[in-house]
Write an enzyme that holds these catalytic residues in place. Structure first.
Site, PDB file in Angstrom:
ATOM      1  N   ARG A 190       0.971  -0.968   0.136  1.00  0.00           N
ATOM      2  CA  ARG A 190       0.223   0.341   0.007  1.00  0.00           C
ATOM      3  C   ARG A 190       0.879   1.694   0.164  1.00  0.00           C
ATOM      4  O   ARG A 190       2.156   1.301   0.209  1.00  0.00           O
ATOM      5  CB  ARG A 190      -0.986  -0.141   1.249  1.00  0.00           C
ATOM      6  CG  ARG A 190      -2.281  -0.689   1.002  1.00  0.00           C
ATOM      7  CD  ARG A 190      -3.121  -0.435   2.287  1.00  0.00           C
ATOM      8  NE  ARG A 190      -3.791   0.532   2.503  1.00  0.00           N
ATOM      9  CZ  ARG A 190      -3.580   1.600   3.313  1.00  0.00           C
ATOM     10  NH1 ARG A 190      -3.345   1.295   4.366  1.00  0.00           N
ATOM     11  NH2 ARG A 190      -4.368   2.055   2.942  1.00  0.00           N
ATOM     12  N   LYS A 193       3.172  -7.225  11.725  1.00  0.00           N
ATOM     13  CA  LYS A 193       2.574  -6.975  10.672  1.00  0.00           C
ATOM     14  C   LYS A 193       2.799  -9.087  10.272  1.00  0.00           C
ATOM     15  O   LYS A 193       3.967  -9.343  10.000  1.00  0.00           O
ATOM     16  CB  LYS A 193       2.919  -6.100   9.265  1.00  0.00           C
ATOM     17  CG  LYS A 193       1.768  -6.291   7.893  1.00  0.00           C
ATOM     18  CD  LYS A 193       2.034  -5.285   7.547  1.00  0.00           C
ATOM     19  CE  LYS A 193       1.794  -5.111   6.883  1.00  0.00           C
ATOM     20  NZ  LYS A 193       1.200  -4.121   5.440  1.00  0.00           N
ATOM     21  N   ARG A 240      -1.662   5.170  12.818  1.00  0.00           N
ATOM     22  CA  ARG A 240      -0.609   4.174  13.974  1.00  0.00           C
ATOM     23  C   ARG A 240      -0.932   4.600  15.696  1.00  0.00           C
ATOM     24  O   ARG A 240      -2.320   5.125  15.861  1.00  0.00           O
ATOM     25  CB  ARG A 240       0.634   5.388  14.418  1.00  0.00           C
ATOM     26  CG  ARG A 240       1.086   6.217  12.626  1.00  0.00           C
ATOM     27  CD  ARG A 240       2.275   4.637  12.646  1.00  0.00           C
ATOM     28  NE  ARG A 240       2.683   4.488  11.118  1.00  0.00           N
ATOM     29  CZ  ARG A 240       3.139   5.585  10.432  1.00  0.00           C
ATOM     30  NH1 ARG A 240       4.140   6.381  11.447  1.00  0.00           N
ATOM     31  NH2 ARG A 240       3.558   5.343   9.106  1.00  0.00           N
TER      32      ARG A 240
HETATM   33  C1  BTN Z   1       0.969  -4.093   2.205  1.00  0.00           C
HETATM   34  O1  BTN Z   1       0.288  -4.386   3.369  1.00  0.00           O
HETATM   35  O2  BTN Z   1       1.394  -2.702   2.096  1.00  0.00           O
HETATM   36  C2  BTN Z   1      -0.150  -4.694   0.838  1.00  0.00           C
HETATM   37  C3  BTN Z   1       0.479  -6.001   0.972  1.00  0.00           C
HETATM   38  C4  BTN Z   1       0.467  -7.030  -0.521  1.00  0.00           C
HETATM   39  C5  BTN Z   1       0.414  -7.504  -0.855  1.00  0.00           C
HETATM   40  C6  BTN Z   1       0.833  -8.911  -1.909  1.00  0.00           C
HETATM   41  S1  BTN Z   1       1.257  -9.837  -2.112  1.00  0.00           S
HETATM   42  C7  BTN Z   1       0.384 -10.375  -3.527  1.00  0.00           C
HETATM   43  C8  BTN Z   1      -0.131  -9.080  -4.405  1.00  0.00           C
HETATM   44  N1  BTN Z   1       0.292  -8.138  -5.364  1.00  0.00           N
HETATM   45  C9  BTN Z   1       1.582  -7.892  -4.699  1.00  0.00           C
HETATM   46  O3  BTN Z   1       2.605  -6.973  -5.289  1.00  0.00           O
HETATM   47  N2  BTN Z   1       0.753  -6.944  -3.833  1.00  0.00           N
HETATM   48  C10 BTN Z   1      -0.175  -7.779  -3.059  1.00  0.00           C
END
Ligand code: BTN
Length: 321
Positions: free
Chosen positions: A114, A179, A312
């Site tokens: 994100r 996380k 946060r």
């Molecule tokens: C986050 O918490 O920042 C979101 C992470 C999301 C990761 C997943 S892995 C599968 C899919 N492909 C990506 O490039 N991102 C999501």
């Protein structure tokens, strides 16, 4: 390379002779392939004279045969390496593959998180999963969707034996403030009307060490002290996702709101919301019927959409209130 990595996945020693026999190539060709494998996967392959080669930590590889046979609800593409499973979904859509469909990979070279962050995606250790679906009434169906997906992931992790996992708005999954999983939704088309959405899910499964990650993290293996079967976990995740999406699309997020709030780690805590450079302090009251965050700020309830904000725990003395 597939066979070689499968043979080594158990983390035990395998002699050059044994590997050569299995692959029908010479011992020196095995050595070259192992070097290539190391470069490609960044896995640590140990060589000990008289014993052979081994992976310093065993792997649970995705069983593509089992997935093809037992994966339900929509087709899945299983890849060794891809830039991002989310990006691959959009490429397949552009090549006229009909939604819904899913993509998973052993490794992502450009995993997306994100707010433009990178999602570190080492080979064979975690789950990288994306599901592309079509929406006819985007704006309504998208409301709270990422929170419903969060519940599907939560349920999967609990089923895997992780009792202490909870949700952090909008869609992080944490264990003791570390996380363990994240969700990235990406939309193609008109979000207010007909569109496609990719639901991208990353779960830290068997990752034990990774110096590249700049936030507190954990994995299922770190919490449970055993190597987790990634294929079983992926099948469970997919089934859980199907169940939660069904409720979400039939009844809306409102039907899942209470369950979400029951698992909200920061309910009634003082939090800081970061929107651009502007920190906003307030008490976390939960979420509204659309999944927007409800904060009590100076005795007034305000609602915030997920968008580009992050949350946060507040560092003020009011933290415990
Ligand atoms: C986050 O918490 O920042 C979101 C992470 C999301 C990761 C997943 S892995 C599968 C899919 N492909 C990506 O490039 N991102 C999501």
């Amino acid at each position: 390379m597939n066979l070689l990595i499968k043979l080594l996945a158990d983390g035990k020693f395998h002699s050059g002779e044994e590997l050569g026999l299995a692959l029908q190539i010479s011992r020196s060709a095995i050595w070259k392939r192992l070097r290539k494998l190391e470069t490609f996967t960044h896995l640590d392959i140990q060589k000990v004279k008289g014993k052979g080669y081994r992976l310093t930590t065993p792997l649970s590889l995705l069983d593509s045969k089992q997935l093809k046979l037992t994966f339900q609800h929509w087709p899945i593409k299983v890849l060794n390496n891809v830039d991002s499973t989310n990006t691959e979904c959009f490429r397949l859509l552009a090549n006229n593959l009909t939604a819904p469909f899913a993509v998973t990979a052993e490794q992502q070279s450009n995993g997306k998180g994100r707010r433009g962050r990178q999602w570190i995606s080492p080979f064979g250790q975690n789950l990288y999963f994306s599901l592309l679906i079509g929406l006819k009434n985007g704006s309504t169906q998208l409301q709270g969707l990422s929170l419903s997906v969060g519940l599907a992931v939560l349920n999967t992790l609990k089923k895997a034996g992780l009792a202490t996992v909870g949700l952090k708005w909008p869609n992080d999954l944490l264990v003791n403030n570390k996380k363990i999983a994240g969700i990235l939704l990406e939309i193609n088309g008109d979000p207010a009307d007909i569109c496609h959405v990719v639901i991208g899910i990353g779960i830290n499964v068997n990752m034990l060490l990774n110096g590249q990650i700049d936030q507190a993290w954990t994995s299922l293996q770190q919490e449970l002290n055993n190597l987790v079967d990634r294929t079983t976990l992926l099948l469970d995740l997919n089934n859980s996702l199907y169940q939660y999406l069904k409720i979400h699309f039939q009844k809306g997020f409102i039907a899942l709101k209470e369950e979400w709030q029951n698992n909200n780690l920061w309910q009634d805590k003082m939090v800081t919301l970061l929107q651009g450079n502007q920190p906003i302090y307030g008490k976390m009251l939960g979420v509204d019927d659309t999944g927007a965050l409800k904060l009590l700020i100076n005795n007034e309830i305000q609602h915030f959409n997920a968008g580009e904000v992050s949350l946060r725990l507040a560092t003020s003395p009011n933290n415990e209130s």
